[in-house]
Design a protein around this motif. Structure first.
Motif, short mmCIF file in Angstrom:
data_model
loop_
_atom_site.label_atom_id
_atom_site.label_comp_id
_atom_site.label_asym_id
_atom_site.label_seq_id
_atom_site.Cartn_x
_atom_site.Cartn_y
_atom_site.Cartn_z
N HIS B 23 8.50 -15.17 1.85
CA HIS B 23 9.28 -15.00 0.61
C HIS B 23 9.52 -16.40 0.03
CE1 HIS B 23 12.67 -14.23 -2.05
NE2 HIS B 23 12.46 -12.93 -1.92
N VAL B 24 9.35 -16.52 -1.28
CA VAL B 24 9.47 -17.85 -1.91
C VAL B 24 10.84 -18.46 -1.64
CG1 VAL B 24 10.15 -16.88 -4.16
CG2 VAL B 24 9.03 -19.10 -4.07
N SER B 191 15.95 -18.44 -15.50
CA SER B 191 17.32 -17.97 -15.29
C SER B 191 17.35 -16.46 -15.39
CB SER B 191 18.28 -18.57 -16.33
OG SER B 191 17.88 -18.25 -17.64
N VAL B 192 18.22 -15.86 -14.60
CA VAL B 192 18.58 -14.45 -14.78
C VAL B 192 19.79 -14.46 -15.68
CG1 VAL B 192 19.33 -12.34 -13.64
CG2 VAL B 192 17.74 -13.87 -12.47
N TRP B 204 27.01 -3.57 -19.95
CA TRP B 204 27.55 -4.66 -19.13
C TRP B 204 26.46 -5.67 -18.80
CZ3 TRP B 204 25.64 -5.00 -14.07
CH2 TRP B 204 25.01 -3.84 -13.58
N TRP B 231 19.72 -21.00 -6.74
CA TRP B 231 20.31 -20.29 -7.87
C TRP B 231 21.80 -20.59 -7.97
CZ3 TRP B 231 17.30 -17.32 -11.11
CH2 TRP B 231 16.02 -16.99 -10.65
N ARG B 279 37.86 -4.56 -6.32
CA ARG B 279 37.52 -3.35 -7.08
C ARG B 279 38.72 -2.44 -7.33
NH1 ARG B 279 32.35 -1.26 -7.62
NH2 ARG B 279 31.57 -2.74 -6.07
N HIS B 286 28.94 -2.05 -10.66
CA HIS B 286 28.13 -3.06 -9.96
C HIS B 286 28.89 -3.60 -8.75
CE1 HIS B 286 30.67 -6.02 -12.06
NE2 HIS B 286 30.35 -5.46 -13.22
N HIS B 287 28.21 -4.44 -8.00
CA HIS B 287 28.84 -5.13 -6.87
C HIS B 287 30.06 -5.94 -7.35
CE1 HIS B 287 25.27 -8.01 -7.73
NE2 HIS B 287 26.23 -8.26 -8.58
N TYR B 296 18.76 -14.92 -5.77
CA TYR B 296 19.92 -14.82 -6.67
C TYR B 296 20.95 -13.81 -6.21
CZ TYR B 296 16.70 -11.50 -9.05
OH TYR B 296 15.79 -10.51 -9.34
N HIS B 297 20.55 -12.86 -5.38
CA HIS B 297 21.51 -11.95 -4.75
C HIS B 297 21.13 -11.91 -3.28
CE1 HIS B 297 22.41 -9.32 -8.59
NE2 HIS B 297 22.81 -10.56 -8.72
N ARG B 301 26.60 -9.44 0.80
CA ARG B 301 26.79 -8.57 -0.36
C ARG B 301 28.26 -8.13 -0.38
NH1 ARG B 301 23.20 -3.68 -0.38
NH2 ARG B 301 23.61 -3.72 -2.61
N VAL B 303 30.05 -5.45 -1.45
CA VAL B 303 29.93 -4.06 -1.89
C VAL B 303 30.73 -3.18 -0.93
CG1 VAL B 303 27.69 -4.36 -3.04
CG2 VAL B 303 27.75 -3.75 -0.61
N PRO B 304 31.03 -1.95 -1.33
CA PRO B 304 31.88 -1.10 -0.49
C PRO B 304 31.33 -0.93 0.93
CG PRO B 304 31.69 -0.14 -2.68
CD PRO B 304 30.72 -1.29 -2.62
N TRP B 306 30.56 -2.99 3.26
CA TRP B 306 29.55 -3.89 3.80
C TRP B 306 30.12 -4.67 4.99
CZ3 TRP B 306 24.80 -2.94 2.57
CH2 TRP B 306 23.79 -3.84 2.94
#
Lengths: 352, 352
Positions: B23-24, B191-192, B204, B231, B279, B286-287, B296-297, B301, B303-304, B306
């Motif tokens: 993976h880069v 860029s994202v 959003w 990033w 939250r 979203h997260h 970039y992600h 994470r 998130v619920p 995790w």
């Protein structure tokens, strides 16, 4: 023969009755679906696949996030979960979706564009080269898309010509170019781009940097934007202030060579012969040109000895250059091969 | 333990004594070599590979075109031909170069990032998940690179705040943002990015378009630039002209939530618990956040549910949001987990 017919003919030549497009450019070519490519691998998606059989429109395999855009094509769409706040499994999702679509068939495909765990579930033959050749001749709707993409390149070329001035940096000039291309496209778009300046432009390629433009500089601006899945290309060389007589002379020579190159384009010409005509007496370290379409360099390659024969519907970018210790010049236009000659699709100026 | 030690520990857990980064982002993490990712697949190059064994620095496998940049790392460099005017064979070139480097060893690697014909020549085990977890804790030199990347995001955020005005389009505002980020980076960079405007910012996310900014609009600008392989991330919500009282109230609520989230960051916190804290009472789709680094992600994470536990050296982007029929607000800072709490790396304003 439409491109889908040509793709199926490639599959038949390999004893397969289906094409599985895996390269993002081949997917765009067969389906019109232009996946996002500007930010590298996604944590929640693989690149799309497209399955083409003789029995109907292609089937696109994409994430749920892409479903609406994919449905705007004439394809069937099969999805797997994409972005979300639960576990992410783009490989598993792709394998499950693709298994249902491929259904055990032998597929003619592009193995170098298939992640290993996905390929392990397929019966495949490698038709990469033949699909690449089949992409070279464009259908009319593809030529329309290339024209639109060339308009974006034109806008970028106009911006550098109008805005570049002594005292600004290469990046300042690039900001105008980039803004003009995004405005023309209606959205941020990726581009392959060179913007190099200097009295001695020995660098024939490279990104813009912090160098300040000075009177007497030549600027080589080579812009290949991507719009709706189709790349354009273009190159100009402009002078800041008064060019030297050597620069004028080199520019006139390359401009003449570009015009000679364009005039030679017609069906039946061998790519390698066109290269020789453009390259004669010049010593640039790059191709004399290349096809463009859903990839930025594709067939026909205009390089020494290349055997591809020009056909109506091919789209070429021709780009003679001249680089010495003291200066660098490159000019590039996009040209469509027509039934009896050529049409220049580029509209940007190639004056010094 | 440096990141190379952690990567080799992953390999040992799989009974392998080498890591093959595919993976880069993993290549950038282990070597510092940041491959170009902004323009999709190259006709003459595959993405780089990096082989790490216990016996020395990693070995990078890249094209000859990339040799100089690769040699600027502390790695050994093995090349194959890249761009040229003869036949192009990046798959064959990679296979030949990699075969010599891997030399028949069992490698712990990331199969989803390996093209099928390359993977077919390797003895491999899938350590993708474990390498992703190993990337979550950053070494000091990585944190320096993330700080530099966050400065680029700061510059983009400053530009939208200073320049966005009624009568210009989203794309006009984006041109300033993009120019500011490229100037801060010293080069065009990927860029994202989201830039969405409107009195009712139900969207959003999304790219800037041709919509004209109007008094009373809110603009959500989410910028994740990539600099030197790392990033950043950032989000602001600003008002054009006078915001409504509903907008002020929503913004104040999200700003308070961002500050509460940041204050809760310390080693030992479970990612899912941090998500719940951010939250609570909000309903964004979203997260609540995510790790950043060479992707970039990434882990952890936010998130619920995790399970990842925060550790010193992790870098989080936290981004509560609030979206209704009438308005949308999102704010995001990048935060480093320190030995006893946190350090906010972002410097952009999060005022309305």
């Amino acid at each position: 023969m439409t491109r889908r017919d040509r793709a199926l003919a490639v599959a038949r030549d390999f004893g397969a009755d289906a094409v599985l497009a895996a390269h993002v450019g081949t997917v765009a070519w067969l389906t019109g679906y232009a996946a996002s490519i500007g930010t590298g691998p996604s944590p929640w998606a693989l690149m799309p696949f497209a399955m083409l059989t003789p029995d109907g429109p292609p089937v696109l395999v994409v994430t749920e996030d892409e479903a609406a855009a994919a449905a705007a094509t004439d394809c069937e769409v099969v999805t797997y979960p994409g972005y979300g706040i639960g576990p992410l499994d783009p490989v598993g999702g792709t394998i499950r979706a693709l298994s249902a679509v491929v259904d055990g068939r032998l597929v003619a495909t592009e193995p170098a564009s298939i992640p290993a765990p996905v390929a392990a579930r397929l019966e495949l033959v490698d038709a990469s080269r033949e699909l690449g050749l089949a992409r070279a001749v464009k259908d009319p709707d593809e030529i329309d898309k290339i024209r639109a993409s060339v308009r974006v390149a034109d806008a970028g070329q106009r911006a550098v010509r109008e805005r570049a001035a002594a005292g600004m940096t290469e990046l300042d000039a690039w900001a105008y170019v980039c803004g003009a291309m995004h405005a023309a496209a209606g959205s941020p778009i990726p581009s392959v781009a060179d913007l190099v300046s200097g009295p001695s432009s020995q660098r024939w390629e490279g990104p813009p940097g912090r160098r300040e433009l000075e009177d007497g500089d030549l600027i080589i601006t080579d812009l290949s934007p991507l719009l709706s899945g189709y790349w354009a290309d273009s190159c100009s060389t402009i002078a800041i202030g008064e060019p030297t007589s050597a620069a004028r002379s080199a520019h006139a020579r390359i401009r003449g060579r570009l015009e000679r190159a364009v005039d030679a384009v017609r069906p039946g010409v061998i790519a390698g012969d066109l290269d020789a005509l453009i390259r004669e007496g010049l010593a640039y370290p790059h191709h004399s040109g290349h096809g463009i379409g859903t990839t930025y360099h594709e067939e026909p390659r205009i390089v020494p000895g290349w055997p591809t024969v020009l056909e109506p519907g091919m789209v070429l970018a021709l780009e003679p250059g001249h680089y010495t210790e003291d200066l660098g010049v490159r000019l590039e236009w996009v040209v469509l091969v027509t039934d009896d000659g050529y049409e220049v699709l580029s509209r940007h100026l190639v004056d010094l």
